[in-house]
Scaffold this active site. Structure first.
Site, PDB file in Angstrom:
ATOM      1  NE  ARG A 544      -7.503  -4.457  -0.399  1.00 32.83           N
ATOM      2  CZ  ARG A 544      -7.439  -5.352   0.574  1.00 32.83           C
ATOM      3  NH1 ARG A 544      -7.678  -6.636   0.327  1.00 32.83           N
ATOM      4  NH2 ARG A 544      -7.176  -4.996   1.816  1.00 32.83           N
ATOM      5  CE  LYS A 549      -2.666  -2.163  -5.373  1.00 28.71           C
ATOM      6  NZ  LYS A 549      -2.428  -2.958  -6.605  1.00 28.71           N
TER       7      LYS A 549
HETATM    8  C1  LIG Z   1      -7.105  -8.706 -10.807  1.00 30.97           C
HETATM    9  C2  LIG Z   1      -7.673  -8.400  -9.485  1.00 30.97           C
HETATM   10  C3  LIG Z   1      -6.906  -7.712  -8.541  1.00 30.97           C
HETATM   11  C4  LIG Z   1      -5.511  -7.199  -8.834  1.00 30.97           C
HETATM   12  O1  LIG Z   1      -5.600  -5.937  -9.440  1.00 30.97           O
HETATM   13  P1  LIG Z   1      -4.299  -4.982  -9.587  1.00 30.97           P
HETATM   14  O2  LIG Z   1      -4.813  -3.864 -10.421  1.00 30.97           O
HETATM   15  O3  LIG Z   1      -3.280  -5.793 -10.311  1.00 30.97           O
HETATM   16  O4  LIG Z   1      -3.909  -4.572  -8.241  1.00 30.97           O
HETATM   17  C5  LIG Z   1      -7.476  -7.428  -7.307  1.00 30.97           C
HETATM   18  N1  LIG Z   1      -8.735  -7.817  -7.009  1.00 30.97           N
HETATM   19  C6  LIG Z   1      -9.504  -8.485  -7.899  1.00 30.97           C
HETATM   20  C7  LIG Z   1     -10.887  -8.864  -7.514  1.00 30.97           C
HETATM   21  C8  LIG Z   1      -9.002  -8.799  -9.161  1.00 30.97           C
HETATM   22  O5  LIG Z   1      -9.771  -9.474 -10.020  1.00 30.97           O
END
Ligand SMILES: *Cc1c(COP(=O)(O)O)cnc(C)c1O
Length: 809
Positions: A544, A549
């Site tokens: 996101r 981030k």
């Molecule tokens: C794993 C995943 C996330 C989480 O990602 P982070 O890098 O931990 O924020 C978000 N969206 C999707 C579609 C995912 O597969």
């Protein structure tokens, strides 16, 4: 019938198309083929589902229910076939009919009932629970529309409705006979009858919660657990077509207001949404979930005073925290339990996971609107708070400031995290460092008061979905090398360490990465019209879009590299392809500005012939599970660059590691544990630590302007945001510039810049030695076993829920 070979598949598929659509399979459209095929697979699964449920009933063992306002499961057909062990059989059978299974799978809509990591965690957990034969199920809302689809138009995000139910949902079964009534608004009558007080909720608005159950298939076993989705429907007691005028209008308004409860998923990630409709959704979920659990329990002859021995309910983040007062209501108002006994049962049943320490994500509800919507639940919350404060006063004294600090109700609002802690027997964080921050800072008072409640459960991902399913070239190479026991026992991946010097295995790993990069390059060419170099470093940040981030830090690195290359076109560098993906909450202004900057920088750099294609920047539209499955396998460098302390765990980081990408990352969340697992030599760390960040927040001492003034690279990058050198919406970039400089860079982007560039340089240097890089990549895959959600859910099962894996009878 049992599906044993491809002949069975051919026959069932052809039959199904004919009986379902009255056409022969040659004339079926892809949607028809998908629906028919999914129907065949569903029938097969449903038999095991019945068997699983029967077994759970007969053994009357304890079961866990994972309550989550989001699940992000992605496509079902492929996962189900794979876990049934039937994917190859289906592929071959269909091939003989001239049907490409991958084409058929593509038609399916992603099950996108979640925003990001939190929802995806729930889906990984359900897969791991079923695959290890734990009696555990999911409970959520059946949103009519999932998370919006993202389009990028003129370098900006545009949101489009996600109509995932367009062709229906083959997997689910609607269970109207299990529907329960959820009550909103109205008032409470209090009657004293003898020594007991009776609470009657009157004049309420009834809403029917109708379960729609989806099967969750375990890998290579017969276990099929349940994901229960609730849909809100009006209670139809009178035939409103007979009404007229005002009465008719009232009936229509009622229907409309009921249906709106489960219409949309709020698109906010790590942000609270303080709207009444959101509170309605939360109560709707927990009331429906608890009532159906209790109804089933009673139907099977259970004694409610023993509920804690037979049922565990998990509160995933505070969104389902109203489970606590709702359980109290059911026990007291519907089953005549006294407060003390109801409270002890409730606490025994409930456990809670905290997912974030971001202040903007802490849920609080205004008491006025809360009481208006949920009058009886408000009374119970008030009483929980009163008794809680009473206890605190006993321990800390009448006027202790702790009573105020730890209150559930304070300043006219209800603190959901405090309620979740008080009403649960277990509170966990999602990575070691995150749990430490909870214990030592954010929830310090509660930790001192209830030291035994707090524990850590580092997140995990299912390696079956994120390697076996999505990366068949690497999976094959792994299985050829160490056998296939890793599929059921991911710790076996560690055996790969022995082969990191094995040239034939290394060659296979390199070939797998290449194949995956080629496949992603094709998607990029199709979707973005950009051709990328397979030999360039695929440097990926998908998640996101959020200020914490720090996609901006990544963009600043790209700009710095670009300006250096412009200065010196012969600069010796390994070509890089920077790939971004991620949605911004539609109301999150800065996140949308970041997307705009990212896409404009991409346009500027990709169109600049003078750099000879050494840098490419790609923004992939509509990041979601099915796209993520294509991205992780093709990645060389994983960007995990959140401001230390802000990312509770992260799970994307684990998916990259599993697929052999190397991490450039801060010491935040699970990155810390990933680095511990692979060793510092196989991880590119940079940036402030959690302690340093906390110290700056507490005592100041950081001035973004100083860093800006002292570092010409930062000055050049920052100035280019406001001097029209980047084409497009100058206003966007200016807001980013101002937020960093004038708000003193809350996320330490400038502070971490130098250290980040150095880590990137180290990564580039390492990449030049391909042989060594491959070894590093192998170590990352080999050490990823502990980040399997198989391990995570085993810890939840043993240490929190008290459920046991059960071989089906
Ligand atoms: C794993 C995943 C996330 C989480 O990602 P982070 O890098 O931990 O924020 C978000 N969206 C999707 C579609 C995912 O597969």
């Amino acid at each position: 019938m049992l599906i044993q070979n491809k002949e069975d598949v051919k026959k069932l598929f052809k039959d199904r198309i004919e009986t379902m659509y009255g056409i022969t399979f040659e004339n079926a459209s892809p949607v028809e083929s998908y629906t028919a095929l999914a129907g065949v697979v569903r029938d097969y699964i449903y038999r095991n589902w019945a068997k699983t449920n029967r077994s759970y009933d007969e053994t009357s063992q304890k079961q866990a229910y994972y309550f989550s306002i989001e699940f992000l499961s992605g496509k079902q057909l492929c996962t189900n076939l794979l876990n049934l062990g039937l994917r190859d059989t289906f592929k071959e059978g269909l091939e003989e009919l001239g049907v490409d299974l991958a084409e058929v799978e593509r038609v399916e809509h992603d099950l996108g009932l979640g925003n990001g990591g939190l929802g995806r965690l729930g889906s990984c957990f359900l897969e791991s629970l079923a695959s290890q034969q734990f009696p555990a199920h999911g409970c959520t809302i059946r949103y009519k529309y999932g998370l919006f689809k993202q389009k990028i138009i003129d370098n900006q995000q545009v949101e489009i409705l996600d109509d995932w139910l367009e062709y229906g949902n083959t997997w689910e079964v609607r269970r109207p006979n299990r529907a329960v009534e959820v009550k909103f608004y109205g008032y409470v009558d209090i009657d004293d009858i003898g020594s007991t007080t009776i609470f009657k909720h009157r004049n309420y608005q009834p809403v029917m919660a109708v379960p729609h159950d989806m099967p969750v298939v375990g890998y290579g076993n017969d276990t099929v657990n349940t994901l229960r989705l609730f849909s809100a429907e009006p209670k139809r007691e009178i035939d409103y077509t007979l009404l007229s005028g005002e009465e008719m209008q009232k009936a229509i308004n009622y229907e409309r207001s009921v249906e709106s409860i489960t219409e949309i998923l709020y698109p906010d990630d790590s942000q609270k949404e303080g709207k009444e409709l959101r509170l309605k959704q939360q109560y709707f979920l927990v009331s429906a979930g608890i009532q159906t659990i209790v109804n089933r329990y009673k139907r099977k002859g259970g004694d409610l005073s023993e509920l804690g021995k037979k049922v565990a309910i998990h509160i995933n983040d505070t969104h389902p925290a109203l489970s606590i007062p709702e359980m109290m209501r059911v026990l007291m108002d519907e089953d005549n339990f006294g407060w003390d006994e109801a409270w002890s049962i409730t606490r025994e049943v409930m456990s809670y996971t905290n997912h974030t320490i971001l202040p903007e994500a802490f849920e609080k509800w205004d008491i006025e609107s809360f009481r208006w919507l949920l009058p009886r639940i408000y009374m119970i919350v008030e009483e929980i708070d009163r008794r809680h404060k009473e206890e605190l006063r006993c321990k800390y004294g009448q006027d202790s400031w702790k009573v105020w600090e730890m209150a559930i109700i304070r300043d006219n609002s209800i603190n959901m995290a405090h309620m979740a802690i008080v009403g649960s027997h277990s509170v966990n964080g999602v990575a070691k460092v995150h749990t430490e921050i909870l214990k030592n800072s954010v929830m310090k008072n509660f930790y001192e008061y209830y030291p035994d409640k707090f524990n850590n459960k580092t997140n995990g991902i299912t390696h079956r979905s994120w390697l076996l399913k999505s990366n068949s070239p690497l999976s094959k190479a792994v299985t050829e090398t160490i056998g296939d026991s890793w599929i059921k026992d991911p710790m076996q991946l560690e055996e790969l360490v022995k082969f990191k010097g094995d040239s034939s295995f290394k060659e296979k790993v390199r070939a797998a990465k290449r194949e995956n990069k080629e496949r992603l390059a094709k998607i990029i060419l199709e979707n973005n019209g950009i051709s990328v170099d397979i030999d360039s470093i695929f440097d990926v940040q998908v998640k996101r879009i959020h200020e914490y981030k720090r996609q901006t830090l990544n963009i600043f690195h790209i700009l710095d590299l670009y300006y250096r290359l412009k200065d010196n076109p012969n600069m010796d560098m390994v070509p890089r392809t920077f790939i971004f993906g991620g949605k911004a909450a539609p109301g999150y202004y800065m996140a949308k500005r970041i997307i705009n900057l990212m896409m404009s920088v991409a346009e500027m750099i990709n169109n600049d012939k003078s750099i000879g294609g050494k840098i490419k920047v790609v923004g992939l539209e509509n990041y979601r599970v099915s796209l993520a499955e294509r991205i992780f396998p093709a990645t060389d460098i994983s960007e995990q660059i959140s401001t230390a302390s802000k990312e509770a765990s992260g799970t994307g980081n684990m998916k990259f590691m599993l697929n052999g990408a190397l991490t450039v990352g801060t010491l935040d969340g699970a990155n810390i544990e990933i680095r511990e697992a692979v060793g510092d030599e196989n991880f590119f760390k940079f940036g402030l630590t959690v302690d340093e960040v906390m110290k700056y927040y507490e005592s100041g001492g950081y001035a973004a302007f100083d860093v800006y003034n002292k570092d010409f690279r930062i000055k050049r990058v920052m100035n280019s945001l406001v001097d029209n050198s980047i084409p497009g919406q100058g206003e966007s970039y200016k807001r980013i510039y101002e937020t960093i400089l004038y708000n003193n860079d809350q996320y330490f982007v400038l502070k971490d810049f130098d250290s980040y560039i150095k880590a990137q340089d180290r990564a580039e240097k390492a990449y030049r030695d391909q042989d060594r890089w491959t070894e590093m990549s192998i170590v990352n895959t080999a050490k990823s076993g502990i980040f399997s959600s198989d391990r995570t859910v085993r810890e939840y099962a043993d240490e929190i829920w008290g459920i046991k894996a059960s071989v089906l009878k």
